[in-house]
Design a protein around this motif. Sequence first.
Motif, mmCIF file in Angstrom:
data_model
loop_
_atom_site.group_PDB
_atom_site.id
_atom_site.type_symbol
_atom_site.label_atom_id
_atom_site.label_comp_id
_atom_site.label_asym_id
_atom_site.label_seq_id
_atom_site.Cartn_x
_atom_site.Cartn_y
_atom_site.Cartn_z
ATOM 1 N N ASP A 64 0.828 -1.210 0.000
ATOM 2 C CA ASP A 64 0.000 0.000 0.000
ATOM 3 C C ASP A 64 0.865 1.263 0.000
ATOM 4 N N VAL A 69 -4.643 -5.153 -1.008
ATOM 5 C CA VAL A 69 -3.645 -4.179 -0.561
ATOM 6 C C VAL A 69 -3.170 -4.558 0.843
ATOM 7 N N HIS A 70 -1.878 -4.460 1.077
ATOM 8 C CA HIS A 70 -1.376 -4.829 2.406
ATOM 9 C C HIS A 70 -0.357 -3.815 2.912
ATOM 10 N N THR A 71 -0.087 -3.891 4.187
ATOM 11 C CA THR A 71 0.985 -3.091 4.799
ATOM 12 C C THR A 71 2.013 -4.085 5.357
ATOM 13 N N ARG A 103 2.618 -4.860 8.212
ATOM 14 C CA ARG A 103 2.145 -5.563 9.411
ATOM 15 C C ARG A 103 0.846 -6.326 9.178
ATOM 16 N N SER A 104 0.520 -6.563 7.912
ATOM 17 C CA SER A 104 -0.711 -7.317 7.617
ATOM 18 C C SER A 104 -0.571 -8.770 8.051
ATOM 19 N N LEU A 107 -3.818 -14.867 6.698
ATOM 20 C CA LEU A 107 -5.245 -14.559 6.497
ATOM 21 C C LEU A 107 -5.490 -14.079 5.067
ATOM 22 N N LEU A 108 -4.607 -13.210 4.595
ATOM 23 C CA LEU A 108 -4.783 -12.685 3.236
ATOM 24 C C LEU A 108 -4.727 -13.812 2.206
ATOM 25 N N SER A 140 -7.862 -15.850 2.278
ATOM 26 C CA SER A 140 -8.947 -15.097 1.656
ATOM 27 C C SER A 140 -8.804 -15.081 0.128
ATOM 28 N N ALA A 185 -9.707 -18.472 -1.260
ATOM 29 C CA ALA A 185 -11.118 -18.841 -1.032
ATOM 30 C C ALA A 185 -12.037 -18.120 -2.019
ATOM 31 N N ARG A 201 -9.325 4.147 0.898
ATOM 32 C CA ARG A 201 -8.230 4.072 -0.087
ATOM 33 C C ARG A 201 -8.419 5.066 -1.223
ATOM 34 N N GLU A 205 -2.438 1.630 7.924
ATOM 35 C CA GLU A 205 -2.493 0.496 8.857
ATOM 36 C C GLU A 205 -3.931 0.252 9.321
ATOM 37 N N ALA A 211 -5.855 -1.322 6.502
ATOM 38 C CA ALA A 211 -5.473 -2.731 6.292
ATOM 39 C C ALA A 211 -6.150 -3.633 7.326
ATOM 40 N N LYS A 212 -6.218 -3.159 8.563
ATOM 41 C CA LYS A 212 -6.844 -3.979 9.614
ATOM 42 C C LYS A 212 -8.342 -4.119 9.372
ATOM 43 N N ASP A 265 -9.776 -4.005 6.482
ATOM 44 C CA ASP A 265 -9.874 -4.904 5.324
ATOM 45 C C ASP A 265 -9.740 -6.364 5.790
ATOM 46 N N GLU A 266 -8.776 -6.595 6.655
ATOM 47 C CA GLU A 266 -8.574 -7.962 7.170
ATOM 48 C C GLU A 266 -9.809 -8.419 7.940
ATOM 49 N N ARG A 316 -12.330 -9.607 5.507
ATOM 50 C CA ARG A 316 -11.932 -10.902 4.923
ATOM 51 C C ARG A 316 -12.182 -12.032 5.933
ATOM 52 N N ALA A 317 -11.837 -11.775 7.190
ATOM 53 C CA ALA A 317 -12.049 -12.794 8.227
ATOM 54 C C ALA A 317 -13.543 -13.083 8.369
ATOM 55 N N ARG A 358 -15.817 -12.829 6.040
ATOM 56 C CA ARG A 358 -16.253 -13.627 4.870
ATOM 57 C C ARG A 358 -15.813 -15.079 5.026
ATOM 58 N N LEU A 359 -14.643 -15.292 5.660
ATOM 59 C CA LEU A 359 -14.132 -16.659 5.846
ATOM 60 C C LEU A 359 -14.789 -17.342 7.045
ATOM 61 N N GLU A 361 -14.274 -16.522 10.144
ATOM 62 C CA GLU A 361 -13.337 -16.594 11.281
ATOM 63 C C GLU A 361 -13.687 -15.474 12.263
ATOM 64 N N VAL A 385 -10.962 -13.933 14.676
ATOM 65 C CA VAL A 385 -10.008 -13.075 13.935
ATOM 66 C C VAL A 385 -10.692 -11.754 13.568
ATOM 67 N N ARG A 422 -9.346 -8.144 14.688
ATOM 68 C CA ARG A 422 -8.889 -7.121 13.733
ATOM 69 C C ARG A 422 -9.641 -5.800 13.930
#
Lengths: 357, 305
Positions: A154, A181-183, A185-186, A190-191, A194, A197, B122, B149, B152-153, B155-156, B159-160, B162-163, B165, B168, B172
């Motif tokens: 990112d 997009v990642h940083t 510390r992602s 998990l990414l 995802s 999947a 974004r 940051e 990103a968290k 976003d994670e 995603r978690a 949707r999975l 989880e 998690v 996040r």
Amino acid sequence: LLIAALLMAAGCRERPSAVIGIAMGSDLVGNRTMLSARQERYNNSVDARHKVELRIARDTVQAGNTLGWANELVNTPGLIGVVGHESSRYALQAAPVYEAREVVEIVPTGTSRKLATVSPWTFPLVASDSSQGKLLADRIVASGRKRVTLLVQDDEYGRGIVMAMRAVLDRSDVQVLENVVHTPRSDFALLVRSILAHSPAPDALVLITQGGIAIDVARNAWRQDSTLMIIGSDATISGATTLRALAPGPDRLALATYWVPDSSDALTQEFFRDYREAQLEGEPQWHHAALYDAVGLLNAAIKETGGGSMDVRRFMLSLGRNRAAYRGVLGEIDFTGEHAIPARLIRPTATGWEPVK
Amino acid sequence: VSGTPARNDAITATGSQATIDSDTGELAAPKRRTLRGTMFAATVLVVLYGLSFPTIVLSRLLPAAQRLEQETTATNTAFQTLREQGNVFQGAVTLARRLNENRIADTAGIPRLIADTVEALRGMSVLEYNAVADQMRDAFAGLVSKTDEFTAKLDEAGRAYRLGEDSVYHARIRTALDSVSGIAQSLDEAQRHGLGDLLDRQARINAASAELQAWTIGWLLVGGVLIWFLVSLTRRRLIDPLDRLERGLTQLSSGDLEARIRRATTNWDAWPTCSIARVKCCVVVLRSRGDLRRRGNCWQTLRTR
């Protein structure tokens, strides 16, 4: 008489007339060792007026504090040029600081297209992300893979390459499933879960990220789907050796690089020797060669012009125009924008790497 | 002039210098500033004076003003962008808090809500680093990485979710919320530094304005001196001779064939000394406090010059 004596005493001290700052974050000790050997050779070959001292930004400044490094370096007496910063974002952030103090900034590893216009004092060493993005996208299209996911750092580097890739992929029959997009510390596990999947699942993954992260992602991804093709941008090259070991087959991995070594070249041999003597880990990669060339370029400028910042800048601009391009390990370097060092793709072989035709 | 002057000797003639031509041995007329030459010099002076102020403005003040304007515009843009970013960020924080407290009734819509928020974060307008004022740069760089940051968290978390989880997902969301105070701090810091930058700029504008004022006053003073000089010149070299000519011609036309038209006798070489003496005289008159003897002496001295 006293003033004259003091002046003479000052003149008698053998002091380098110019200083080159190094602002590269990773492997400070290794870089210092590799560059020191080269610098010593250079200083022994010139007279006292043209001697150059290398000043490596202190690692006590918090990592990632780009402006801290830049401000520290610009306050160094005699500074005429800086090699750095490591990433496009950091180089862009520091550019205004160097411009304000009229210090040339040679960016060895940054590839954002913005670097070419951010400041008249900033000189990116290699071709921009536009050409690299096209190269990566062309490879996906040529490979026949139809569903691709982009894992992107990112920042300006990642966004620049994605923009250039999308320009090609959106006109092809390849479907871009996701732009993840990642940083730094992602949560990469998990990414990857995802990404895989996703329905439909990707058959190719483009990693526009750093080497360490690329290794982490590739290991997770190939563990779950060994048919996946992974293409890495130039920043992934720092993980090249591990990625080659992880790759399920030579056709599953391709990495972008700005340097394919030609071991018959005398300059390359000299670089290899300095690299070996510095006892750096792993194989020499393009970012090592770029750092080596950036320092060599500034040395050449100081040797030729005497070391004023404005003269050094003029020297850079004259390369490829009214002065021959600088011959470095990466190739012929100038800043005309017409002969930039291009990105190339390499793939693993049993013993090393070979260019992708 | 009497006697035979030796070659190359200078002799004095009516207060001016006459010279002997070294080749012919003839007496050359004393050099005297012609009216044409004087008027030419005056014109040059007027032109130089006229051009001086625009030159100062164009070379010194205008570039500084333009730079100041550009920088101020950049700071204003930075403020505007920060405000927009603050609004988007505020919306994202509100969503994260609601998700953290399970206050979203439509649980099926959660992934879409998160995805939209991440996209908005974004898609926020981005400032170029070189467009940010020096004082804001550090805080701005910190703000960018902290916001990335947070995004990103979030976003994670999506995603978690949707999975499937759950743990998690909640972790996040909490991590994202933990970074909020840091972002707010950076935002405040950037705005504070931006304000400092604007105040600094205000001070520079005031300084530039004072400089302009000083230059204008100086220019007007020089203009005053120049006008005085030109008026004096016109009087001595044009009006007075014409006046004398008119008087002489009137006398002649009235039958006074003995009338003489005097030529101007200003000794231009002695003129600066004379002017200084005049100023001194004025001072003496002012300080004489009615001492007529002192005044008389002064004017007498002046007349002899």
